[in-house]
Scaffold this active site. Structure first.
Site, mmCIF file in Angstrom:
data_model
loop_
_atom_site.group_PDB
_atom_site.id
_atom_site.type_symbol
_atom_site.label_atom_id
_atom_site.label_comp_id
_atom_site.label_asym_id
_atom_site.label_seq_id
_atom_site.Cartn_x
_atom_site.Cartn_y
_atom_site.Cartn_z
ATOM 1 N N ASP A 405 39.285 44.583 42.987
ATOM 2 C CA ASP A 405 39.091 43.899 41.982
ATOM 3 C C ASP A 405 39.805 44.658 40.771
ATOM 4 O OD1 ASP A 405 38.370 41.722 40.476
ATOM 5 O OD2 ASP A 405 36.421 42.452 39.965
ATOM 6 N N GLU A 408 45.326 44.175 38.878
ATOM 7 C CA GLU A 408 46.595 43.827 38.058
ATOM 8 C C GLU A 408 47.254 45.181 37.432
ATOM 9 O OE1 GLU A 408 43.735 40.787 38.069
ATOM 10 O OE2 GLU A 408 43.654 42.661 36.904
ATOM 11 N N ASP A 473 39.132 34.588 37.478
ATOM 12 C CA ASP A 473 37.762 34.327 37.075
ATOM 13 C C ASP A 473 37.984 32.896 36.480
ATOM 14 O OD1 ASP A 473 37.021 36.697 37.800
ATOM 15 O OD2 ASP A 473 37.123 37.489 35.725
#
Length: 798
Positions: A405, A408, A473
């Protein structure tokens, strides 16, 4: 290729609108073949043009005074020994293969591409600098549609937009999002070609936002290399792109099952209760996913601990072993951030595992979870430290899968330095190389196991590391659901075939049972079935009210019944790069009406799926491609292709259609894939008088061995139909790898759309009893288990 053909191509290119482009300042000085590649010297640098295959051509520009960086993050294909020819036609050079031809106009200097004689695209000003950016631009036809640029929700035809190439989370997005976690430097055209800009640095991809027929790639620095990929079909284009950048390994079979997941399970007792409730409710389950509470009691201040919290998880080894005995795999979240307050901060510093600042010290900065450093997945010390954590959790605890998670990375200041470059230079490949770290670690330390790698960010070619992406999300709303088919279908076109969403939506506390039901029904026909959300409203179907729970159970059971078909889609993706979710554009590439169409999509080749994305829907308008007749999967009703029809909608399912002539292998649902086998198969064939020959297949292996097909540890069952007059023949033919034992398999053959009771049915030349239902028009034929590799059923129709 003969000289007349080359001359004809040159005339076509020079006569096309693309020929208006020029760069008056760039002068051609010399050109020659160096082996198979064309090297051109210009007044300001050097071009190197080379084929990877007859359908893939690469062009690199090296400005005078610069050194070429030969390393690509994306490309893994070796340049082909494809025959390439060079001819000097006076005013232009013709260089190419049997597929792609490059025309280099000498004055004004210009590069244009054609495929089998048809113009594709041409450089406009070529490489140049503008407003501090390095740019390469191309001249577009005025009416071509554009796709690509990664995961976005902006409308399926993305022409007219300028996209930032900087992987970034968008919390709570709904029907529209300009920037998400996967920004890929890929442009695809309705003319059936792709342009891949082979440079990882941040920048922009402009899909003609200025309305002047220009496609432009803009970047801060790096390689000036791009590839043109062309083909005769969309399957060719995507297949060529994935041959260039790598194919997705087939995931473990349990990845095609149902996941229990939420943000998050706080204790071992809570997790055990959830798994037991799925089993008690007879709701299939294959994995449980632990969010960040497995290593900390609080959301903030604990990230980077990366070890079980012993207070709330007193015996994680036994918990994971017990889950495994129940057929449930354990997946743990990990993040690349190590907080200065975490238990592993000093260890990470001492092991030199972290990215640094300009002074060479561990870079630290604040973000939502606390004051943090960032693992440097580009330094050997960082990779070794991070992999040791994964290896020990796998070896000592039996963890089966990983969730990466915030990759990026979510916060990545430009001042941060990595072993191979600045933050801005490596930002878009961070998730890509994090997945590479795990993929390569498994190949070294667990070579007989397929990893499961769920990642929120990646780059061109990330699929080859087994990366399973999700769409971030998304808001728990109807707008959130509406954006999901576009994101998933676009990503499949760009090579990353397992894009999926948090089923039910992630962000917010909205409790809407109809929305939840529709999202799960859509999830049956997307690559990964994983409800996940913030815990204020339960994401797991076992905690919904009874009517919603019953509908969710039916969706999940259908998902498990379709395992033979879905697993075969994974095989086709692995072998050919075929997306699991495909746009209707694939069926009718010349139909301008479907260029922006994504309200329905293909699930593999045989299903057409039309998600319900609005509340209270009772009717749905669906376009059925003209390439086939179609059957309603739930009612059996036949529809002609090439029409837009309005179908009734009920709450118990979404509209799904099956292609005439399709074979759909199915099984009875099981509690988990640990109980799965194909020894008893329901084989559905959709008979239609318009289909004189049909085909399909089923791929099977042990569901766990990496590269099972290449190792000969597989079975490939091919299905074929032939209709001659009143005689319908169906053949089942098994191909078995040298290291595999095929099971004796009983088949219940179900033939749809049989209008009258057949005069006779024969199996292996002997008449057999059969069932036929006049109301449903279903013919049922039992084909007994046998050691023979081939079975033939002959049906004499009335």
């Amino acid at each position: 290729m003969t000289p007349p053909t080359l001359a004809k191509i040159a005339l076509l290119l020079l006569a096309s609108p693309l020929a208006l482009a020029q760069n008056a300042d760039r002068k051609l000085q010399s050109a020659a073949l160096n082996g198979k590649q064309l090297e051109i010297t210009t007044s300001d640098g050097k071009y190197v043009i080379k084929p990877y295959s007859s359908r893939i051509m690469e062009t690199t520009f090296i400005p005078r005074g610069e050194r070429h960086d030969a390393a690509s993050h994306a490309v893994v294909l070796a340049p082909d020994q494809e025959p390439a020819t060079l001819r000097d036609e006076g005013g232009a050079l013709q260089y190419g293969t049997a597929g792609i031809t490059v025309t280099v106009t000498k004055s004004p200097f210009r590069i244009a591409y054609a495929y089998k004689g048809a113009p594709l695209v041409a450089e406009k000003l070529g490489h140049h600098k503008k407003d501090g950016a390095e740019v390469i631009d191309f001249e577009l036809d005025k009416d071509e549609a554009l796709y690509g640029a990664g995961a976005r929700a902006v409308g399926f035809n993305r022409r007219g937009k300028r996209f930032t190439l900087y992987n970034k989370a968008h919390y709570g997005y709904e029907e529209r999002s300009e920037l998400l976690n996967f920004t890929l430097p890929v442009a695809m055209s309705s003319k059936m070609y792709a342009l891949h800009f082979d440079n990882a640095a941040i920048g922009h991809l402009d899909f003609d936002s200025g309305k002047n027929n220009t496609l432009a790639y803009e970047t801060i620095s790096g390689r000036k290399t791009y590839q043109v990929i062309a083909g005769d079909s969309w399957e060719d284009v995507v297949g060529g792109y994935t041959s260039l950048t790598g194919r997705q390994p087939l995931p473990p079979r349990w990845a095609f099952g149902n996941f229990a997941s939420r943000f998050g399970y706080h204790t071992e007792r809570e997790a055990r209760d959830v798994v037991n409730k799925f089993i008690a409710e007879k709701m299939p389950l294959d994995a449980i996913v632990f969010d960040l509470y497995w290593f900390g009691k609080e959301v903030k201040g604990t990230m980077g601990n990366l070890a079980f919290d012993k207070d709330n998880f007193p015996d994680p080894k036994k918990m994971i072993a017990d889950f495994n005995a129940q057929g449930v795999k354990t997946v743990l979240i990990t993040e690349p951030f190590v907080l200065t307050t975490s238990g592993k901060w000093q260890e990470a510093v001492d092991k030199r595992a972290l990215a640094t600042d300009a002074a060479g010290k561990p870079a630290t900065y604040d973000f939502f979870f606390g004051n943090t450093g960032l693992v440097d997945v580009y330094s050997q010390t960082g990779k070794d430290w991070f992999w040791d954590i994964y290896k020990n959790l796998r070896k000592d605890y039996g963890v089966a899968g990983w969730w990466g998670d915030l990759g990026e990375p979510e916060v990545h200041p430009s001042s941060v330095r990595h072993a191979t470059g600045t933050a801005d230079q490596v930002h878009n490949t961070y998730g890509h190389d994090w997945a590479r770290l795990i993929h390569e670690g498994y190949r070294k330390d667990f070579p007989n196991e397929r990893p499961f790698i769920l990642m929120r960010a990646g780059y061109s070619g990330s699929q080859r590391f087994g990366l399973i992406p999700w769409s971030g999300d998304v808001n728990r709303s109807w707008g959130g659901l509406q954006s999901q088919p576009e994101i998933a279908v676009q990503m499949g076109m760009q090579g990353i075939g397992y894009m999926h969403s948090d089923l039910g939506g992630f962000a917010g506390e909205m409790l809407d049972d109809e929305l939840y039901t529709r999202w799960l029904q859509y999830g049956v026909f997307q690559p990964v079935f994983r409800p996940h959300a913030q815990e204020a409203v339960a994401s797991e179907p076992v905690f919904r009210e009874e009517a919603t729970k019953a509908l969710a159970r039916e969706s999940i059971r259908l998902r498990y019944s379709l395992l033979p078909y879905n697993y075969t889609l994974g095989f086709d993706n692995n072998q050919q790069g075929l997306p699991l979710m495909r746009p209707v554009l694939y069926e009718e590439p010349k139909n301008e009406k479907v260029r922006g169409h994504v309200s329905s999509y293909l699930w593999g080749r045989e299903f057409l799926v039309a998600p319900i994305t609005e509340p209270g829907a009772r009717r749905k308008e669906v376009y059925l491609p003209a390439t086939s007749a179609w059957f309603d999967f739930h009612t059996g009703r036949r529809y002609e292709g090439g029409i837009t029809t309005v179908v009734p909608v009920t709450l118990d399912h979404i509209p799904v259609f099956v292609r005439a002539g399709a074979f759909i292998p199915m099984v009875k649902p099981v509690q988990s894939t640990s109980q799965y086998n194909t020894r008893s198969l329901d084989l559905h064939y959709y008979h239609d008088a318009s289909v004189t020959a049909g085909g399909g297949k089923l791929y099977d292996d042990d569901g766990a061995t990496p590269e099972a097909f290449e190792k000969g540890q597989y079975e490939l069952v091919r299905f074929a139909s032939a209709l001659q007059g009143k005689e319908l023949s169906i053949t089942i033919n098994s191909e078995v790898g040298k290291q595999y034992q095929r099971p004796e398999r009983g088949v219940a053959l179900i033939v749809h759309n049989v209008a009258a009771k057949p005069a006779r049915v024969q199996v292996e030349g002997r008449a057999v009893k059969f069932g036929w239902d006049a109301k449903t028009r279903l013919l049922s034929v039992p084909v007994a288990a046998t050691k023979r590799a081939v079975s033939t059923v002959v049906i004499t129709l009335q």
